[in-house]
Structure formats: C-alpha cells, structure tokens
Design an enzyme around this catalytic site. Sequence first.
Site, PDB file in Angstrom:
ATOM      1  N   ILE A  14      -0.893  -0.865  -0.097  1.00 60.65           N
ATOM      2  CA  ILE A  14       0.460  -1.297  -0.446  1.00 60.65           C
ATOM      3  C   ILE A  14       1.399  -0.104  -0.592  1.00 60.65           C
ATOM      4  O   ILE A  14       2.584  -0.187  -0.252  1.00 60.65           O
ATOM      5  CB  ILE A  14       0.439  -2.158  -1.729  1.00 60.65           C
ATOM      6  CG1 ILE A  14       1.800  -2.833  -1.949  1.00 60.65           C
ATOM      7  CG2 ILE A  14       0.052  -1.334  -2.938  1.00 60.65           C
ATOM      8  CD1 ILE A  14       2.174  -3.858  -0.928  1.00 60.65           C
ATOM      9  N   LYS A  90       3.184  -5.574  -8.883  1.00 65.46           N
ATOM     10  CA  LYS A  90       2.767  -6.894  -9.362  1.00 65.46           C
ATOM     11  C   LYS A  90       1.265  -7.094  -9.126  1.00 65.46           C
ATOM     12  O   LYS A  90       0.706  -6.510  -8.180  1.00 65.46           O
ATOM     13  CB  LYS A  90       3.588  -7.994  -8.686  1.00 65.46           C
ATOM     14  CG  LYS A  90       3.282  -8.211  -7.182  1.00 65.46           C
ATOM     15  CD  LYS A  90       2.109  -9.145  -6.982  1.00 65.46           C
ATOM     16  CE  LYS A  90       1.646  -9.178  -5.554  1.00 65.46           C
ATOM     17  NZ  LYS A  90       0.400  -9.947  -5.360  1.00 65.46           N
TER      18      LYS A  90
END
Length: 307
Positions: A14, A90
């Site tokens: 990510i 998140k």
Amino acid sequence: MSPIKIGIVGVGKIVRDQHLPALAKDPNYSLFAAASRHGKVDGISNFPTIEAMLDAAPELEAVSLCMPPQFRYDAARTALLAKKHVFLEKPPGATVSEVEDLKALAAANGVSLFASWHSRYAPAVEAALTFLGSTRIRSAAINWKEDVRRWHPNQDWIWQPGGFGVFDPGINALSIATYILPAMFITSAVLDFPENREAPVAAQVNFRTSNGLPVTMDLDWLQTGPQSWDILADTDKGAMVLSGGGSKLIVDGHVVHDEPEAEYPMLYKRFAEIVRAGISDVDLAPLQHVADAFMLGKRNVVAAFFD
C-alpha cells in the site's frame, strides 16, 4: 510555509502503490525517513524500527503508520509521546479502545491524529451525500465483493485475530456509508469463518437507521471476475448507485458524477490541513460497526480457504 518533514512506517504494497506517489506530488511534505522490518525507500534514510527512526531524526514532524492494525497502537503511542503528528492507515487500530486512547494522547501532547478513511475521499462520495440529503431514503444496500487473492496475496496477517478478514475491505464501505447515510445500528450478522482461518471470508450484516430504515451489507472476499464495490439506495427521486468504490454516481439510470480516483492525495491534503490547524480528525464509526458485527454476529464455519 515549510514542508512538513514526514517519516513513513511499514513499507509494503500500500505504501508503494499509494502513499509514496501521493507524497511525491504534494508540496506540503518532505519525505524524510522510513522505518520497516523488510522494505526500504530509495533516496532517504531507512531504519528497522520507528524508535530508531525517531532517535536518529528528531527533526521529523509527522509519521504515517502503514503496518498491520494489530501492531499500530504501540508505534502510534511512541510517535505521539515524541510529539509527532500521526497519520493512521485504515483501519486506525485493532480495537476501538486503542484508538480512543490515541486520541487522548494526541490531545495531551498537542499534536494531530488522523484516521485516514481513504474511500471516504473517493470522487463521487460528496455528490452522493448531497443527493441523499435532498431526498427521502426508503432503503439501502452495500455490496462489497472482491478477490483477496488478487489484492492481498500471501498476507497472513489479515487472517489472524485483529486482521479483520473480509472487514478489511468492508470497512471501506462502512467509511462511506457512515458518512452519506443516516446513523445506523447493526441488528444481526452472519460471519463465515474458513475452518483454517481466524477471520471471516464473507459476511452478511443487517442494519437499521436511526429512523428505522433497513440497510443490508453483503461482503465476500472470494469474488472472481469483476469486482463489486457498490452502495445502493432506493429514494423518492429514483435509484442511486454509488459504484467503483465511490468513484461513480448513477441516479435513476443517469451518470451524474464520474472522476478518476485520487483518494490518497486527498488524504494527505487533509492531514496537512489538520496539522497546520492544530486539530485531530478521528471518526471511529466505521471501526465501531466492525466491532459490533463481531460482537453480535453468528459464526458460521465454512470450507478451508487456501491462497
């Protein structure tokens, strides 16, 4: 105004796909250092731990924490006690109580904390919020179905306690739904746990809103073919479909908003805003719904899953 000196912690997929490109284009930041057990970022100083990074680079003003949620609390606490602003990938933590404590620590140390719900910054979400605010909603449905083998290959942490399982993508849907729909409460849930895993691979969740409207959520992490990231609403102004994870809005069969995804640049823009304003932005509603689903949900054991 001088760029914010930022360090990034947890250099994985990510970070390479989203965080590094967003930071490279944002003049609000100077990427100063990275800390990761395995990954490294070219052109800056790299360290094995956040503690080593903070000791060697006291001039850092902020850190972006991108490790799995089970390990995020200790890193965030270390950074906040060092009076660094903290960006949380998140989900912001493994539990609601962890993040509540981090909020208090940020306030006590005079720094900003940001729970970065990236899907909430998808390009059509604001348009959906505006539309739903102008209409009467009769019911809503969330359909979030993707292939874990495509998006999280060989990532064991997602199947461990605190790894969320199918709620790792499902919390993205909840971050949008809790923003555009009336307040919701879970009434029932069924969670499908593979017999060889400790987190669910699918879930069916029923909600009611504060004014009694039904909302359903169907999550599946073994979807093949086209992926589905949709929120639908039946309204007195026609059917609304927010598709593509929040990138396209269709009302009564007509496309009213469709733009390329730019979630992470928007997240870092927001982080810079709250750092310079001296405030925090920590919405716990999506994480609370996941906790409620695990608390109320019936556990259903299904066939073993293999990558």
